[in-house]
Enzyme design. Structure first.
Site, PDB file in Angstrom:
ATOM      1  N   GLU A  69      87.401  58.133  87.892  1.00  0.00           N
ATOM      2  CA  GLU A  69      88.640  58.269  87.823  1.00  0.00           C
ATOM      3  C   GLU A  69      89.298  57.154  88.865  1.00  0.00           C
ATOM      4  O   GLU A  69      88.817  56.930  89.985  1.00  0.00           O
ATOM      5  CB  GLU A  69      89.133  59.626  88.176  1.00  0.00           C
ATOM      6  N   ASP A 118      95.435  56.835  78.385  1.00  0.00           N
ATOM      7  CA  ASP A 118      96.788  56.486  78.215  1.00  0.00           C
ATOM      8  C   ASP A 118      96.984  55.597  77.149  1.00  0.00           C
ATOM      9  O   ASP A 118      96.344  54.503  76.968  1.00  0.00           O
ATOM     10  CB  ASP A 118      97.164  55.521  79.428  1.00  0.00           C
ATOM     11  N   GLU A 193      92.045  69.701  80.367  1.00  0.00           N
ATOM     12  CA  GLU A 193      93.306  70.740  80.621  1.00  0.00           C
ATOM     13  C   GLU A 193      94.411  70.105  79.793  1.00  0.00           C
ATOM     14  O   GLU A 193      95.091  70.861  79.476  1.00  0.00           O
ATOM     15  CB  GLU A 193      93.759  70.264  82.262  1.00  0.00           C
ATOM     16  N   TYR A 194      94.377  68.623  79.634  1.00  0.00           N
ATOM     17  CA  TYR A 194      95.433  68.060  78.859  1.00  0.00           C
ATOM     18  C   TYR A 194      95.449  68.656  77.493  1.00  0.00           C
ATOM     19  O   TYR A 194      96.380  69.140  76.915  1.00  0.00           O
ATOM     20  CB  TYR A 194      95.380  66.590  78.804  1.00  0.00           C
ATOM     21  N   GLU A 195      94.238  68.954  76.943  1.00  0.00           N
ATOM     22  CA  GLU A 195      94.155  69.305  75.503  1.00  0.00           C
ATOM     23  C   GLU A 195      94.568  70.625  75.473  1.00  0.00           C
ATOM     24  O   GLU A 195      95.360  71.093  74.340  1.00  0.00           O
ATOM     25  CB  GLU A 195      92.701  69.081  75.064  1.00  0.00           C
TER      26      GLU A 195
END
Length: 214
Positions: A69, A118, A193-195
């Site tokens: 990251e 992204d 988490e995004y999913e």
């Protein structure tokens, strides 16, 4: 998207150096020394808050995982979640995932995960997409000959772009889903988490692909 800086992040990372690397080029050829056991190595590029890599590593103790990251506050958040119940087969790396060939030897990685990268939707930014030909060339170098890439996104444009770039590289597809959460594979799917947040708004696309022999 700009991430708000967390004032505690730098100190937290410094205090947990056993689990996070901030000088990755110094570990070239020595990554296995950071794990409890020498095992196949999988890498996630762009870990978000870390749920995917932590839970995937928990489910696969016979594999070592490195989560990469770029943003300090993001990786610190993932590290803090991880430290609640640390695992011996996970390491975090604070760096840009664009140059994996400077961090890993040829054929060193078994699998690369690209989760909700992204999309860089503007055409002039296409080379920044993590599935652009330039990135695929790097992945081809570091992946084992039997290794593969797992890619998930909710962005249809990025998914279609990825299908084209991988097919043209060339790569072969082992799995393609236009609606992962309504497929049989969803039973074993570990969500980011995004999913979890955005899947109710539309389908999740997934593919698994490997490079063909040159």
């Amino acid at each position: 998207m700009r991430v708000r800086k967390k004032p505690w992040a730098d100190k937290y990372i410094k205090n947990h150096g056993d689990y996070i690397v901030t000088d990755p080029k110094n570990w070239l050829g020595k990554w296995q020394d950071r794990f409890a056991k020498v095992q196949p190595l999988n890498v996630e590029v762009g870990i978000g808050k870390g749920r995917f890599i932590i839970e995937t590593a928990r489910a696969n103790p016979d594999i070592n995982y490195i989560g990469i990251e770029l943003q300090t506050s993001v990786i610190a958040t993932a590290l803090r979640s991880f430290m609640a119940d640390p695992l011996p087969n996970v390491q975090f790396v604070l760096t840009d995932g664009a140059n994996l060939d400077e961090l890993f030897y040829e054929n060193e990685i078994k699998k690369i995960f690209l989760n909700f990268s992204d999309p860089w939707p503007k055409k002039r930014h296409a080379k920044r997409r993590l599935t652009s030909p330039l990135f695929l060339k790097t992945y081809n170098h570091v992946l084992d000959q039997d290794g593969d890439i797992e890619f998930k996104t909710d962005n249809r444009g990025l998914f279609e772009y990825t299908l084209v770039t991988m097919n043209n590289f060339p790569m072969k597809f082992d799995y393609v889903s236009l609606d992962l959460h309504h497929s049989p594979e969803n039973e074993s799917n570990i969500e980011t988490e995004y999913e979890q947040k955005f899947s109710p708004k539309g389908p999740i696309y997934k593919l698994i692909a490997h490079f063909t022999a040159s």
